[in-house]
Design a protein around this motif. Structure first.
Motif, PDB file in Angstrom:
ATOM      1  N   ALA A  35       0.813  -1.227   0.000  1.00  0.00           N
ATOM      2  CA  ALA A  35       0.000   0.000   0.000  1.00  0.00           C
ATOM      3  C   ALA A  35       0.846   1.277   0.000  1.00  0.00           C
ATOM      4  N   LYS A  36       0.348   2.241  -0.758  1.00  0.00           N
ATOM      5  CA  LYS A  36       0.935   3.584  -0.760  1.00  0.00           C
ATOM      6  C   LYS A  36      -0.024   4.475   0.033  1.00  0.00           C
ATOM      7  N   VAL A  37       0.471   5.048   1.128  1.00  0.00           N
ATOM      8  CA  VAL A  37      -0.402   5.742   2.086  1.00  0.00           C
ATOM      9  C   VAL A  37      -0.012   7.212   2.207  1.00  0.00           C
ATOM     10  N   LEU A  38      -1.018   8.072   2.315  1.00  0.00           N
ATOM     11  CA  LEU A  38      -0.797   9.508   2.534  1.00  0.00           C
ATOM     12  C   LEU A  38      -1.311   9.868   3.920  1.00  0.00           C
ATOM     13  N   GLU A  39      -0.477  10.554   4.718  1.00  0.00           N
ATOM     14  CA  GLU A  39      -1.001  11.142   5.963  1.00  0.00           C
ATOM     15  C   GLU A  39      -1.109  12.650   5.778  1.00  0.00           C
ATOM     16  N   ILE A  40      -2.318  13.167   5.928  1.00  0.00           N
ATOM     17  CA  ILE A  40      -2.567  14.603   5.769  1.00  0.00           C
ATOM     18  C   ILE A  40      -2.489  15.267   7.146  1.00  0.00           C
ATOM     19  N   GLY A  41      -1.584  16.242   7.281  1.00  0.00           N
ATOM     20  CA  GLY A  41      -1.404  16.914   8.578  1.00  0.00           C
ATOM     21  C   GLY A  41      -0.588  16.029   9.500  1.00  0.00           C
ATOM     22  N   CYS A  42       0.622  15.677   9.049  1.00  0.00           N
ATOM     23  CA  CYS A  42       1.426  14.672   9.775  1.00  0.00           C
ATOM     24  C   CYS A  42       2.143  15.255  10.985  1.00  0.00           C
ATOM     25  N   GLY A  43       2.258  16.590  11.086  1.00  0.00           N
ATOM     26  CA  GLY A  43       2.972  17.184  12.220  1.00  0.00           C
ATOM     27  C   GLY A  43       4.389  16.665  12.308  1.00  0.00           C
ATOM     28  N   THR A  44       4.794  16.202  13.487  1.00  0.00           N
ATOM     29  CA  THR A  44       6.158  15.677  13.679  1.00  0.00           C
ATOM     30  C   THR A  44       6.285  14.223  13.209  1.00  0.00           C
ATOM     31  N   GLY A  45       5.183  13.639  12.749  1.00  0.00           N
ATOM     32  CA  GLY A  45       5.241  12.353  12.055  1.00  0.00           C
ATOM     33  C   GLY A  45       5.048  11.061  12.831  1.00  0.00           C
ATOM     34  N   PRO A  46       4.533  11.070  14.087  1.00  0.00           N
ATOM     35  CA  PRO A  46       4.431   9.786  14.797  1.00  0.00           C
ATOM     36  C   PRO A  46       3.498   8.784  14.116  1.00  0.00           C
ATOM     37  N   VAL A  47       2.419   9.278  13.506  1.00  0.00           N
ATOM     38  CA  VAL A  47       1.462   8.369  12.860  1.00  0.00           C
ATOM     39  C   VAL A  47       2.076   7.816  11.568  1.00  0.00           C
ATOM     40  N   SER A  48       2.717   8.673  10.787  1.00  0.00           N
ATOM     41  CA  SER A  48       3.373   8.209   9.557  1.00  0.00           C
ATOM     42  C   SER A  48       4.423   7.155   9.877  1.00  0.00           C
ATOM     43  N   ARG A  49       5.166   7.359  10.969  1.00  0.00           N
ATOM     44  CA  ARG A  49       6.201   6.372  11.328  1.00  0.00           C
ATOM     45  C   ARG A  49       5.547   5.032  11.706  1.00  0.00           C
ATOM     46  N   ALA A  50       4.447   5.106  12.466  1.00  0.00           N
ATOM     47  CA  ALA A  50       3.753   3.866  12.863  1.00  0.00           C
ATOM     48  C   ALA A  50       3.207   3.156  11.627  1.00  0.00           C
ATOM     49  N   VAL A  51       2.657   3.913  10.680  1.00  0.00           N
ATOM     50  CA  VAL A  51       2.078   3.291   9.476  1.00  0.00           C
ATOM     51  C   VAL A  51       3.188   2.656   8.648  1.00  0.00           C
ATOM     52  N   SER A  52       4.342   3.326   8.575  1.00  0.00           N
ATOM     53  CA  SER A  52       5.407   2.777   7.729  1.00  0.00           C
ATOM     54  C   SER A  52       6.006   1.495   8.330  1.00  0.00           C
ATOM     55  N   ARG A  53       5.716   1.209   9.608  1.00  0.00           N
ATOM     56  CA  ARG A  53       6.183  -0.053  10.213  1.00  0.00           C
ATOM     57  C   ARG A  53       5.267  -1.229   9.868  1.00  0.00           C
TER      58      ARG A  53
END
Ligand SMILES: C[S@@+](CC[C@H](N)C(=O)[O-])C[C@H]1O[C@@H](n2cnc3c(N)ncnc32)[C@H](O)[C@@H]1O
Length: 270
Positions: A49-67
């Motif tokens: 999956a290719k995922v977009l996080e809108i409003g990622c801030g410092t990125g904790p959610v993006s980091r969790a998703v990329s795991r």
């Protein structure tokens, strides 16, 4: 005083730095980690999956998703250069994770670019939620997923009894915490209007009875807002903050935030 996130790119860099600290503090709170884990587990991401996080801030959610095993690429976008600098530094070691300075209401992507799009406590802060969802719909692939997790901030409480003065502080905090504190309750209608099919809706309750650290930042924002509006003076604002800390030290602190979580899908052929 208004929601600082709504115009974050124009705010003082020292304010953005303070927010960066609060976002990482919140993300490391065990209950908040549990909410994120719980809803991410139930999202049927396709393999690769290719995922977009809108409003990622410092990125904790993006980091969790990329795991996550099924996810091969994550792009986090945010309009705050200060928050993005933190996201870049904290995410440097994550393969497939990238960040971009961008506005949710004008996404710099082609249509049908993403398998899944995540808005984690960002939609309620962005003026024009309908425009954000229209853009999310445009860049989602047919059958692509949209995941929204946001504070039902209108219901935030700090009271432990009738007429508790900390409840007035909670009400003041709520006004500066979100551009639209009723967003979660309007979300089903907004998703349908944007063209999404709603797949599932859940609620989470955050209780700060055992660990007050994040909730005390909200108490401080409410007391500061009341002082800035001239409703109370500096001494009372300081005393209210102190009251919260005393309660936390004595095991008497209570704080509650409800969150709503919705999973939606772009219809096939759209
Ligand atoms: C409460 S923070 C959430 C950050 C992150 N999702 C998290 O959970 O840690 C709200 C985020 O929305 C971002 N934001 C505000 N206006 C925006 C806009 N117009 N487009 C995209 N993001 C925006 C802010 O910069 C901020 O990073």
């Amino acid at each position: 005083m208004e929601d600082v996130y709504a115009t974050i790119a124009q705010s003082d860099p020292t304010v953005q730095e303070r927010i960066a600290g609060i976002l990482e503090l919140r993300a490391s709170d065990p209950q908040q980690e549990e909410f994120l884990d719980s809803y991410l587990k139930s999202v049927p991401f396709p393999d690769g999956a290719k995922v977009l996080e809108i409003g990622c801030g410092t990125g904790p959610v993006s980091r969790a998703v990329s795991r996550l095993g099924q996810v091969s690429e994550v792009v986090g976008i945010d309009p705050s250069p200060v928050l993005l600098d933190h996201a870049l530094a904290l995410g440097a070691e994550y393969p497939g994770l990238s960040h971009l300075l961008a506005d949710a209401r004008e996404l710099p992507f082609e249509e049908h670019a993403f398998d899944a799009i995540i808005l984690h406590t960002s939609l309620c802060h962005i003026p024009g939620a309908d425009r954000v969802l229209a853009e999310a719909f445009r860049v989602a692939k047919p059958e692509g997923l949209l995941v929204v997790f946001d504070g039902d901030y209108a219901a935030t409480s700090l009271a432990i009894d009738d007429n508790d003065p900390l409840e007035a502080v909670a009400r003041a905090a709520v006004k500066v915490m979100a551009y639209d504190r009723w967003l979660v309750r309007k979300l089903p209608g907004l998703l349908l209007q944007a063209g999404f099919e709603v797949v599932r809706s859940r609620a989470f309750a955050y209780s700060a009875a055992c660990d007050a650290a994040y909730m005390l930042t909200i108490l401080d924002r409410g007391a500061d807002a009341l002082e800035a509006a001239g409703v109370i003076g500096a001494n009372l604002a300081a005393a209210l903050k102190e009251e919260g800390r005393e309660r936390a030290d004595n095991g008497k602190f209570f704080g509650l935030i409800s969150y709503g979580n919705m999973l939606a899908r772009k219809p096939q052929g759209a």
